[in-house]
Design a protein around this motif. Structure first.
Motif, PDB file in Angstrom:
ATOM      1  N   UNK A 296       0.939  -1.278  -0.080  1.00  8.49           N
ATOM      2  CA  UNK A 296      -0.069   0.072   0.062  1.00  8.49           C
ATOM      3  C   UNK A 296       1.000   1.175   0.128  1.00  8.49           C
ATOM      4  N   UNK A 297       1.992   1.185  -0.331  1.00  6.00           N
ATOM      5  CA  UNK A 297       3.204   2.202  -0.002  1.00  6.00           C
ATOM      6  C   UNK A 297       3.201   2.650  -1.693  1.00  6.00           C
ATOM      7  N   UNK A 298       3.341   4.305  -1.536  1.00  6.06           N
ATOM      8  CA  UNK A 298       3.331   4.912  -2.883  1.00  6.06           C
ATOM      9  C   UNK A 298       4.707   4.202  -3.809  1.00  6.06           C
ATOM     10  N   UNK A 299       4.408   4.074  -4.915  1.00  8.06           N
ATOM     11  CA  UNK A 299       5.820   3.701  -5.788  1.00  8.06           C
ATOM     12  C   UNK A 299       6.225   5.172  -6.336  1.00  8.06           C
ATOM     13  N   UNK A 300       7.470   5.035  -5.953  1.00  8.69           N
ATOM     14  CA  UNK A 300       8.222   6.607  -6.541  1.00  8.69           C
ATOM     15  C   UNK A 300       9.118   5.904  -7.388  1.00  8.69           C
ATOM     16  N   UNK A 301       9.305   6.520  -8.476  1.00 11.59           N
ATOM     17  CA  UNK A 301      10.561   6.133  -9.374  1.00 11.59           C
ATOM     18  C   UNK A 301      10.970   7.539  -9.915  1.00 11.59           C
ATOM     19  N   UNK A 302      12.494   7.581  -9.750  1.00 13.85           N
ATOM     20  CA  UNK A 302      13.011   8.899 -10.403  1.00 13.85           C
ATOM     21  C   UNK A 302      12.548  10.311  -9.393  1.00 13.85           C
ATOM     22  N   UNK A 303      12.235  10.059  -8.405  1.00 23.66           N
ATOM     23  CA  UNK A 303      11.536  11.160  -7.709  1.00 23.66           C
ATOM     24  C   UNK A 303      10.127  11.514  -7.932  1.00 23.66           C
ATOM     25  N   UNK A 304       9.597  10.689  -8.941  1.00 26.02           N
ATOM     26  CA  UNK A 304       8.047  10.784  -9.191  1.00 26.02           C
ATOM     27  C   UNK A 304       7.060   9.907  -8.797  1.00 26.02           C
ATOM     28  N   UNK A 305       5.989  10.264  -8.134  1.00 23.76           N
ATOM     29  CA  UNK A 305       4.890   9.399  -7.685  1.00 23.76           C
ATOM     30  C   UNK A 305       4.586   8.709  -8.950  1.00 23.76           C
ATOM     31  N   UNK A 306       4.302   7.391  -9.138  1.00 25.48           N
ATOM     32  CA  UNK A 306       3.856   6.773 -10.223  1.00 25.48           C
ATOM     33  C   UNK A 306       2.226   6.927 -10.198  1.00 25.48           C
ATOM     34  N   UNK A 307       1.690   7.120 -11.608  1.00 20.74           N
ATOM     35  CA  UNK A 307       0.193   7.333 -11.601  1.00 20.74           C
ATOM     36  C   UNK A 307      -0.409   6.023 -12.061  1.00 20.74           C
ATOM     37  N   UNK A 308      -1.383   5.563 -11.203  1.00 17.79           N
ATOM     38  CA  UNK A 308      -1.951   4.324 -11.780  1.00 17.79           C
ATOM     39  C   UNK A 308      -3.367   4.847 -12.700  1.00 17.79           C
ATOM     40  N   UNK A 309      -3.836   5.925 -12.288  1.00 18.53           N
ATOM     41  CA  UNK A 309      -5.206   6.117 -13.241  1.00 18.53           C
ATOM     42  C   UNK A 309      -5.273   7.772 -12.853  1.00 18.53           C
ATOM     43  N   UNK A 310      -6.156   8.289 -14.019  1.00 14.85           N
ATOM     44  CA  UNK A 310      -6.383   9.513 -14.027  1.00 14.85           C
ATOM     45  C   UNK A 310      -7.589   9.648 -14.872  1.00 14.85           C
ATOM     46  N   UNK A 311      -8.818  10.308 -14.224  1.00 16.22           N
ATOM     47  CA  UNK A 311      -9.828  10.616 -15.055  1.00 16.22           C
ATOM     48  C   UNK A 311     -10.239  12.475 -14.916  1.00 16.22           C
ATOM     49  N   UNK A 312     -10.425  12.832 -16.389  1.00 16.20           N
ATOM     50  CA  UNK A 312     -10.746  14.170 -16.108  1.00 16.20           C
ATOM     51  C   UNK A 312     -12.396  14.292 -15.749  1.00 16.20           C
TER      52      UNK A 312
END
Length: 115
Positions: free
Chosen positions: A45-61
């Motif tokens: 349940x921890x945030x996945x951080x790659x190269x200082x960026x939080x990974x985005x799993x989903x986005x909805x406008x």
């Protein structure tokens, strides 16, 4: 994505395009999208951080705020969203704050001044 299952609200940069109005006249249109963001999490349940960026799993406008200058050079603003989201959006302070911020950004984009 379930509307209640999100981590943050994000607002895009201003995007601009030229459109044609009903009379055939070219009009400069600008807009901002307001998105629900769901971040990527590992098995714990921890945030996945790659190269200082939080990974985005989903986005909805969920909202698009558009603006243009009318013939009198006054700013017209249009707020677009899906009808099924209306009540939920009206009662969400985060979304309402982002809508107000988007209107200010678009006002500054067109008029060069903050409201």
């Amino acid at each position: 994505m379930n509307d209640l299952d999100w981590d943050a609200v994000g607002r895009s940069d201003v995007f601009a395009e030229e459109v044609t109005d009903e009379s055939g006249k070219a009009v400069a249109l600008a807009g901002i999208d307001i998105d629900l963001l769901k971040f990527e999490r590992d098995d714990d349940g921890e945030l996945v951080i790659t190269d200082g960026e939080v990974g985005l799993d989903d986005m909805r406008t969920v909202v698009t705020v558009r603006a243009w200058l009318d013939e009198q050079q006054e700013l017209d603003v249009e707020i677009l969203y899906h009808e099924d989201d209306a009540e939920w959006l009206d009662n969400n302070e985060d979304i309402q704050g982002e809508i107000q911020g988007a209107i200010q950004d678009l006002t500054q984009y067109f008029l060069g001044e903050a409201t």
